[in-house]
Scaffold this active site. Structure first.
Site, PDB file in Angstrom:
ATOM      1  N   ARG A 107      33.954  49.140  26.763  1.00 48.42           N
ATOM      2  CA  ARG A 107      34.301  50.004  27.902  1.00 48.42           C
ATOM      3  C   ARG A 107      33.141  50.960  28.099  1.00 48.42           C
ATOM      4  O   ARG A 107      32.791  51.720  27.194  1.00 48.42           O
ATOM      5  CB  ARG A 107      35.594  50.791  27.628  1.00 48.42           C
ATOM      6  CG  ARG A 107      35.806  51.900  28.650  1.00 48.42           C
ATOM      7  CD  ARG A 107      37.156  52.544  28.610  1.00 48.42           C
ATOM      8  NE  ARG A 107      38.151  51.650  29.167  1.00 48.42           N
ATOM      9  CZ  ARG A 107      39.397  52.031  29.498  1.00 48.42           C
ATOM     10  NH1 ARG A 107      39.773  53.281  29.305  1.00 48.42           N
ATOM     11  NH2 ARG A 107      40.254  51.168  29.995  1.00 48.42           N
ATOM     12  N   HIS A 134      37.728  46.380  36.441  1.00 51.19           N
ATOM     13  CA  HIS A 134      38.653  46.471  35.287  1.00 51.19           C
ATOM     14  C   HIS A 134      39.450  45.165  35.207  1.00 51.19           C
ATOM     15  O   HIS A 134      40.664  45.138  35.436  1.00 51.19           O
ATOM     16  CB  HIS A 134      39.570  47.677  35.476  1.00 51.19           C
ATOM     17  CG  HIS A 134      40.295  48.107  34.232  1.00 51.19           C
ATOM     18  ND1 HIS A 134      40.079  47.530  32.991  1.00 51.19           N
ATOM     19  CD2 HIS A 134      41.246  49.066  34.040  1.00 51.19           C
ATOM     20  CE1 HIS A 134      40.861  48.123  32.107  1.00 51.19           C
ATOM     21  NE2 HIS A 134      41.582  49.050  32.710  1.00 51.19           N
ATOM     22  N   GLN A 137      42.834  44.627  33.119  1.00 51.87           N
ATOM     23  CA  GLN A 137      44.017  45.257  33.708  1.00 51.87           C
ATOM     24  C   GLN A 137      44.657  44.351  34.751  1.00 51.87           C
ATOM     25  O   GLN A 137      45.880  44.163  34.778  1.00 51.87           O
ATOM     26  CB  GLN A 137      43.611  46.588  34.383  1.00 51.87           C
ATOM     27  CG  GLN A 137      44.758  47.283  35.072  1.00 51.87           C
ATOM     28  CD  GLN A 137      45.805  47.776  34.092  1.00 51.87           C
ATOM     29  OE1 GLN A 137      45.485  48.451  33.127  1.00 51.87           O
ATOM     30  NE2 GLN A 137      47.073  47.436  34.308  1.00 51.87           N
ATOM     31  N   ASP A 225      46.156  54.097  42.142  1.00 46.58           N
ATOM     32  CA  ASP A 225      45.483  54.512  40.912  1.00 46.58           C
ATOM     33  C   ASP A 225      45.121  55.984  41.081  1.00 46.58           C
ATOM     34  O   ASP A 225      45.218  56.545  42.184  1.00 46.58           O
ATOM     35  CB  ASP A 225      44.228  53.628  40.701  1.00 46.58           C
ATOM     36  CG  ASP A 225      43.538  53.842  39.355  1.00 46.58           C
ATOM     37  OD1 ASP A 225      44.139  54.482  38.457  1.00 46.58           O
ATOM     38  OD2 ASP A 225      42.397  53.378  39.200  1.00 46.58           O
ATOM     39  N   CYS A 266      48.014  51.104  37.158  1.00 50.32           N
ATOM     40  CA  CYS A 266      47.473  50.711  35.848  1.00 50.32           C
ATOM     41  C   CYS A 266      47.686  51.763  34.779  1.00 50.32           C
ATOM     42  O   CYS A 266      47.592  51.453  33.595  1.00 50.32           O
ATOM     43  CB  CYS A 266      45.990  50.378  35.984  1.00 50.32           C
ATOM     44  SG  CYS A 266      44.961  51.796  36.434  1.00 50.32           S
ATOM     45  N   ARG A 294      49.160  44.182  29.075  1.00 53.15           N
ATOM     46  CA  ARG A 294      47.768  44.222  28.622  1.00 53.15           C
ATOM     47  C   ARG A 294      47.633  43.441  27.314  1.00 53.15           C
ATOM     48  O   ARG A 294      46.691  42.683  27.101  1.00 53.15           O
ATOM     49  CB  ARG A 294      47.306  45.687  28.400  1.00 53.15           C
ATOM     50  CG  ARG A 294      47.238  46.533  29.652  1.00 53.15           C
ATOM     51  CD  ARG A 294      46.161  46.071  30.611  1.00 53.15           C
ATOM     52  NE  ARG A 294      44.836  46.076  30.002  1.00 53.15           N
ATOM     53  CZ  ARG A 294      44.057  47.159  29.907  1.00 53.15           C
ATOM     54  NH1 ARG A 294      44.443  48.315  30.434  1.00 53.15           N
ATOM     55  NH2 ARG A 294      42.859  47.099  29.334  1.00 53.15           N
TER      56      ARG A 294
HETATM   57  N1   CP Z   1      44.889  51.205  32.177  1.00 51.57           N
HETATM   58  C1   CP Z   1      44.002  51.468  31.209  1.00 51.57           C
HETATM   59  O1   CP Z   1      42.953  50.813  31.067  1.00 51.57           O
HETATM   60  O2   CP Z   1      44.370  52.495  30.394  1.00 51.57           O
HETATM   61  P1   CP Z   1      43.492  53.200  29.270  1.00 51.57           P
HETATM   62  O3   CP Z   1      42.412  53.990  29.977  1.00 51.57           O
HETATM   63  O4   CP Z   1      44.465  54.079  28.542  1.00 51.57           O
HETATM   64  O5   CP Z   1      42.881  52.160  28.392  1.00 51.57           O
HETATM   65  N1  NVA Z   2      40.112  54.079  37.934  1.00 48.29           N
HETATM   66  C1  NVA Z   2      40.433  54.591  36.626  1.00 48.29           C
HETATM   67  C2  NVA Z   2      41.134  53.561  35.812  1.00 48.29           C
HETATM   68  C3  NVA Z   2      41.553  53.989  34.442  1.00 48.29           C
HETATM   69  C4  NVA Z   2      42.222  52.927  33.640  1.00 48.29           C
HETATM   70  C5  NVA Z   2      39.166  55.051  35.945  1.00 48.29           C
HETATM   71  O1  NVA Z   2      38.163  54.343  35.996  1.00 48.29           O
HETATM   72  O2  NVA Z   2      39.163  56.151  35.379  1.00 48.29           O
END
Ligand code: CP
Ligand code: NVA
Length: 308
Positions: A107, A134, A137, A225, A266, A294
């Protein structure tokens, strides 16, 4: 060796296999205590590195649990505590980690970092979220939609809010799984035109409608989101809130959708900002199924990458 970098970069048939396998693996665990291994443990003897350069709850826990259920082991690494966060190159990090582990989940911020890791690693790399997408997700979200409503193809999804990384992965999925997506949000936060083009090239109907209530008409699912993502500067917070407030998913918007429409998010959510508590906790909401899925979706992704 197969990476899982994005939904639009993965073969359609492989995506379908992963979704079906995720549902089968979920069914097979029905009623089994969370900490017990699966009947089959295809990751036995495998070591997986989970690297986080941004915060995470779901991604971190679901990958960790999923690997262990399949008999493998994990190490969770914070980018800040690695030499990676102190000037070592991505390429060298990839080469070194590949000597120790069987798979890397990353990540990170820029997509280029993920691509560099994948280019130089000699083990599979999974995208655990970048500023651009992502995919894990949305694989979980496809599982969620299909377990509630059956095949996703041909349905109308409405994305309300910021055309962000999660929105891009929804657009990639629209193209690959054959559903339509209407974006509603302010023009300054439109989705990535490359993701829109991909979905349209694959035959999906992608519409951009500025009026959120008009957009929501006839939706099979409404998705939103957070208004401020982890990569957005803090200085943009107030402006984004002002621009996005009209796109809040509330009971009035849900009422425009089909009576059996789903509400998806998400998570993490900022309750009563992008969606009201009434909607998040209401009868249309499947947000916690998305979180659980997930685990199941990523187990299928791990098996795809490792060929097991
Ligand atoms: N939805 C998601 O990726 O959550 P986290 O940021 O908690 O991993
Ligand atoms: N759009 C959000 C998703 C988090 C899971 C971010 O990137 O922070």
């Amino acid at each position: 060796m197969k990476h899982f970098l994005d939904i639009h970069k993965t073969e359609q048939s492989d995506l379908r296999t992963m979704i079906d396998q995720a549902i089968a693996m979920k069914d097979a665990r029905n009623g089994r205590p969370k900490g017990t291994p699966d009947d089959e443990t295809p990751l036995a003897g495998r070591m997986v590195a989970l690297i986080f350069e941004k915060p995470s709850t779901r991604t971190r826990v679901s990958f960790d649990v999923g690997v262990r259920q399949m008999g493998g082991q994990t190490m969770i690494l914070s980018g800040k505590e690695m030499q990676l966060g102190h000037g070592e190159s991505i390429a060298d990090t990839a080469r070194v980690l590949s000597r120790f582990v069987d798979l890397i989940m990353l990540r990170t911020f820029e997509e280029a970092t993920l691509l560099e890791m994948a280019e130089h690693a000699t083990v599979p790399v999974i995208n655990g979220l970048t500023d651009a997408s992502h995919p894990c997700q949305i694989m979980a979200d496809i599982v969620t939609y299909e377990e509630h409503r059956g095949p996703i193809a041909g349905h109308k999804f409405v994305w309300s809010g910021d055309g962000n990384n999660v929105c891009s992965s929804w657009l990639h999925a629209a193209g690959q799984f054959g559903f339509d997506l209407t974006f509603t949000g302010p023009e300054t936060l439109d989705p990535d035109p490359r993701a829109v083009a991909f979905a349209r090239e694959r035959g999906s109907k992608v519409e951009i409608v500025r009026d959120p209530f008009e957009a929501a008409k006839g939706a099979d699912a409404i998705v939103t989101d957070t208004w401020v993502s982890m990569h957005d500067p803090e200085s943009a917070r107030e402006r984004r809130h002002n621009q996005l407030r009209p796109y809040q998913v509330n009971a009035e918007m849900m009422a425009k959708a089909k009576p059996d429409s789903l509400f998806m998010h998400c998570l993490p959510a900022h309750r009563n900002e992008e969606a009201t508590n009434e909607v998040m906790d209401g009868p249309h909401s499947v947000i916690f199924d998305e979180s659980e899925n997930r685990l199941h979706a990523q187990k299928a992704i791990l098996r795809y990458c490792l060929g097991v």
